[in-house]
Motif scaffolding. Sequence first.
Motif, short mmCIF file in Angstrom:
data_model
loop_
_atom_site.label_atom_id
_atom_site.label_comp_id
_atom_site.label_asym_id
_atom_site.label_seq_id
_atom_site.Cartn_x
_atom_site.Cartn_y
_atom_site.Cartn_z
N GLN A 1 -5.69 7.18 -3.44
CA GLN A 1 -4.89 6.19 -2.71
C GLN A 1 -4.35 6.75 -1.40
O GLN A 1 -4.28 6.04 -0.40
CB GLN A 1 -3.72 5.72 -3.57
CG GLN A 1 -4.11 4.94 -4.80
CD GLN A 1 -2.90 4.59 -5.65
OE1 GLN A 1 -2.04 5.43 -5.91
NE2 GLN A 1 -2.81 3.35 -6.07
N HIS A 2 -3.97 8.02 -1.41
CA HIS A 2 -3.34 8.64 -0.25
C HIS A 2 -4.02 9.99 -0.02
O HIS A 2 -3.55 11.03 -0.47
CB HIS A 2 -1.84 8.83 -0.51
CG HIS A 2 -1.07 9.31 0.67
ND1 HIS A 2 -0.83 10.63 0.94
CD2 HIS A 2 -0.47 8.62 1.69
CE1 HIS A 2 -0.12 10.75 2.04
NE2 HIS A 2 0.12 9.54 2.51
N LEU B 1 -6.80 1.17 -0.22
CA LEU B 1 -6.13 0.06 -0.89
C LEU B 1 -7.16 -0.73 -1.70
O LEU B 1 -8.17 -1.17 -1.15
CB LEU B 1 -5.45 -0.84 0.13
CG LEU B 1 -4.59 -0.13 1.18
CD1 LEU B 1 -3.97 -1.14 2.15
CD2 LEU B 1 -3.51 0.71 0.52
N VAL C 1 1.86 3.94 -3.29
CA VAL C 1 1.58 5.37 -3.25
C VAL C 1 2.85 6.17 -3.49
O VAL C 1 2.87 7.14 -4.26
CB VAL C 1 0.95 5.76 -1.89
CG1 VAL C 1 0.90 7.28 -1.73
CG2 VAL C 1 -0.46 5.18 -1.78
N GLY D 1 0.79 -1.23 0.00
CA GLY D 1 0.00 0.00 0.00
C GLY D 1 0.82 1.27 0.00
O GLY D 1 0.72 2.09 -0.91
N ALA D 2 1.63 1.46 1.04
CA ALA D 2 2.43 2.68 1.14
C ALA D 2 3.46 2.76 0.02
O ALA D 2 3.74 3.83 -0.52
CB ALA D 2 3.12 2.73 2.50
N LEU E 1 -5.39 5.94 3.72
CA LEU E 1 -4.96 5.11 2.61
C LEU E 1 -6.15 4.28 2.11
O LEU E 1 -6.88 3.69 2.91
CB LEU E 1 -3.85 4.16 3.03
CG LEU E 1 -2.57 4.80 3.62
CD1 LEU E 1 -1.56 3.70 3.94
CD2 LEU E 1 -1.98 5.81 2.66
#
Length: 298
Positions: A91-92, A249, A14, A10-11, A247
């Motif tokens: 996403q972020h 996902l 991004v 996830g992170a 976030l």
Amino acid sequence: MILPPNSTTGATSVHRAREALGKRLRALRQQSGLTGKQLAESLSWAPSKVSKLENGRQTPTDDDIHGWTRTTNSEDSAEALLASLHTLEFQHAEWQRQFRTGLASHQNKIAELDAHTKLFRVFEPTVIPGLLQTAEYARARLAQGISTFKVPNDIDAAVKARVQRQELLYRPDKRFHFVLTEAALRFQLCAPEVTLGQLDRLVSLSTLPNTRLGIIGFETEYVVAPWHGFWMLDSDRVMVETFSAELNLTQPQEIETYATIFNRLAATASYGRAARAIITRVMDDLAPEVPRTGEDCP
């Protein structure tokens, strides 16, 4: 072994998306023959802003994209860049941006998402989920957001919107599965009397026919470390709140990972009478801290 969330995709995805957008901006600047300093001066920006945007250390705004493409004579690229930016923002979603007009609008946005969701799977290790909060507990949580992000104070409207969202709990076409840690019941995030009222509401909500409320007691041995809370909306999206952003996902492998984690955490939780016994135990421990009416009177 299931790895901590920082090691999931996830992170990373991004960050890579922000870097990719920065590289596209850099290419347009270089094609125009402008240096970073010249571009910054043309847009009345601090020189460091161009570097931050090009290296993925700062997310541009719509106005930044328009200004960049106009100055580099590449306005035909604006639409594609904006599409990439909006995907990145989804996403972020930075709290500072989401709350710039206040917290009520964000609550209404979530309500729209709730309306299309049939199955809610929620794990929270530190707070009571918004759909289960009393108005007083919600007010304490939202007040912290206003104070932290220095955004417009529309707390009355925000509390009203959050409480109205809870009408979903009484709709037979919706299903809810909440898993909380005992720590979430005990953390002193507001006044003791507010927490006590909140716990009493949890007892009532645990009896709803379409709601499963699981509590992981302190005596439970965890099979998965409770790194952070998350919400699974059907099998389409996982929402994770960090200090700075939300976030979202949506990659199948990410959703599968979180579904596995949720199932393993849920399997260790107590439900029904056993869950209510844990909540009642916490209430009994908390009760002596709540001032009794008139106890300060002479």
